[in-house]
Design a protein around this motif. Structure first.
Motif, PDB file in Angstrom:
ATOM      1  N   ASN A  87      -0.337  -8.126 -11.841  1.00 33.33           N
ATOM      2  CA  ASN A  87      -1.182  -8.193 -10.643  1.00 33.33           C
ATOM      3  C   ASN A  87      -1.199  -6.840  -9.914  1.00 33.33           C
ATOM      4  O   ASN A  87      -0.935  -6.766  -8.722  1.00 33.33           O
TER       5      ASN A  87
ATOM      6  N   SER B 239      -2.681  -3.213  -8.425  1.00 32.29           N
ATOM      7  CA  SER B 239      -3.837  -2.804  -7.629  1.00 32.29           C
ATOM      8  C   SER B 239      -4.623  -1.706  -8.342  1.00 32.29           C
ATOM      9  O   SER B 239      -4.146  -1.105  -9.311  1.00 32.29           O
ATOM     10  N   ALA B 240      -5.796  -1.416  -7.822  1.00 31.66           N
ATOM     11  CA  ALA B 240      -6.610  -0.319  -8.359  1.00 31.66           C
ATOM     12  C   ALA B 240      -5.872   1.012  -8.193  1.00 31.66           C
ATOM     13  O   ALA B 240      -5.940   1.884  -9.058  1.00 31.66           O
ATOM     14  N   ARG B 241      -5.158   1.165  -7.093  1.00 32.46           N
ATOM     15  CA  ARG B 241      -4.397   2.403  -6.882  1.00 32.46           C
ATOM     16  C   ARG B 241      -3.287   2.527  -7.920  1.00 32.46           C
ATOM     17  O   ARG B 241      -3.032   3.614  -8.455  1.00 32.46           O
TER      18      ARG B 241
ATOM     19  N   PRO C 155       0.807  -1.218   0.000  1.00 30.99           N
ATOM     20  CA  PRO C 155       0.000   0.000   0.000  1.00 30.99           C
ATOM     21  C   PRO C 155       0.850   1.284   0.000  1.00 30.99           C
ATOM     22  O   PRO C 155       0.474   2.271  -0.613  1.00 30.99           O
TER      23      PRO C 155
ATOM     24  N   ASP D 142       6.322  -2.830  -8.820  1.00 31.34           N
ATOM     25  CA  ASP D 142       5.075  -3.594  -8.812  1.00 31.34           C
ATOM     26  C   ASP D 142       5.267  -4.984  -9.413  1.00 31.34           C
ATOM     27  O   ASP D 142       4.421  -5.848  -9.275  1.00 31.34           O
TER      28      ASP D 142
ATOM     29  N   ASP E  50       2.122   1.690  -3.538  1.00 37.24           N
ATOM     30  CA  ASP E  50       1.028   2.114  -4.409  1.00 37.24           C
ATOM     31  C   ASP E  50       0.864   3.628  -4.420  1.00 37.24           C
ATOM     32  O   ASP E  50       0.367   4.199  -5.370  1.00 37.24           O
TER      33      ASP E  50
ATOM     34  N   TYR F 254      -3.366   1.320 -10.903  1.00 40.19           N
ATOM     35  CA  TYR F 254      -4.074   1.653 -12.140  1.00 40.19           C
ATOM     36  C   TYR F 254      -4.249   3.167 -12.265  1.00 40.19           C
ATOM     37  O   TYR F 254      -3.934   3.769 -13.290  1.00 40.19           O
TER      38      TYR F 254
END
Length: 164
Positions: free
Chosen positions: A118, A120-122, A33, A158, A36, A124
């Motif tokens: 793989n 995360s939405a963050r 996190p 990532d 991200d 993205y």
């Protein structure tokens, strides 16, 4: 961020090296996190003396500054009607959806990267913001596949195992 216990991550001429397992263990101390929330992370290898002393001229600082200033002006104009947003990095999710529209090929490229890496939405959202900035630096009105590809490359941490 120092990326290995020895401080010589990704340096082929390092006097001290860490094993891949040691580097993985060291890097795993940084939470996903937290990573991200960082827009750009890249691996940089030391520049050999031959390249440093090369007589070839790169792009001048004045030229780069002009390009950056023009990109910032584009962003200021884009967000002129919004109170708290002046630059791409400040966009909310809703604003990203509005100002970072993708053509079908670019959308497919990003989808593939999201699945393979793989992400995360963050991540993205970060990729879209960075791609929008890359497009602005080029003076492009729309984000294209090249902008998405470059933005994905700036998410090196990532990738599986963080070691590429």
């Amino acid at each position: 961020m120092k990326q290995s216990p020895s401080g010589y991550f990704n340096d082929p001429d390092a006097p001290i090296t860490s094993s891949p397992a040691e580097m993985q263990r060291y890097l795993s101390k940084v939470s996903g996190p937290l990573l991200d929330r960082i827009d750009i992370h890249i691996e940089v290898t030391p520049v050999p003396f031959e390249k440093l002393s090369d007589d070839r001229k790169g792009e001048s600082s004045v030229s780069i500054r002009k390009r950056v200033t023009a990109a910032r002006e584009r962003q200021t104009l884009r967000f002129a009607d919004l109170d708290a947003v002046h630059y791409n990095a400040q966009m909310t999710v809703k604003q990203i959806r509005t100002f970072c529209q993708l053509d079908p090929d670019s959308k497919e490229l990003l989808k593939t990267a999201m699945e393979r890496l793989n992400l995360s939405a963050r991540a993205y959202d970060r990729i879209l913001k960075v791609a929008r900035t890359i497009a602005d630096l080029e003076g492009a009105a729309a984000i294209n596949g090249a902008h998405i590809s470059e933005a994905i490359q700036y998410r090196s941490l990532d990738r599986d195992g963080w070691l590429g």
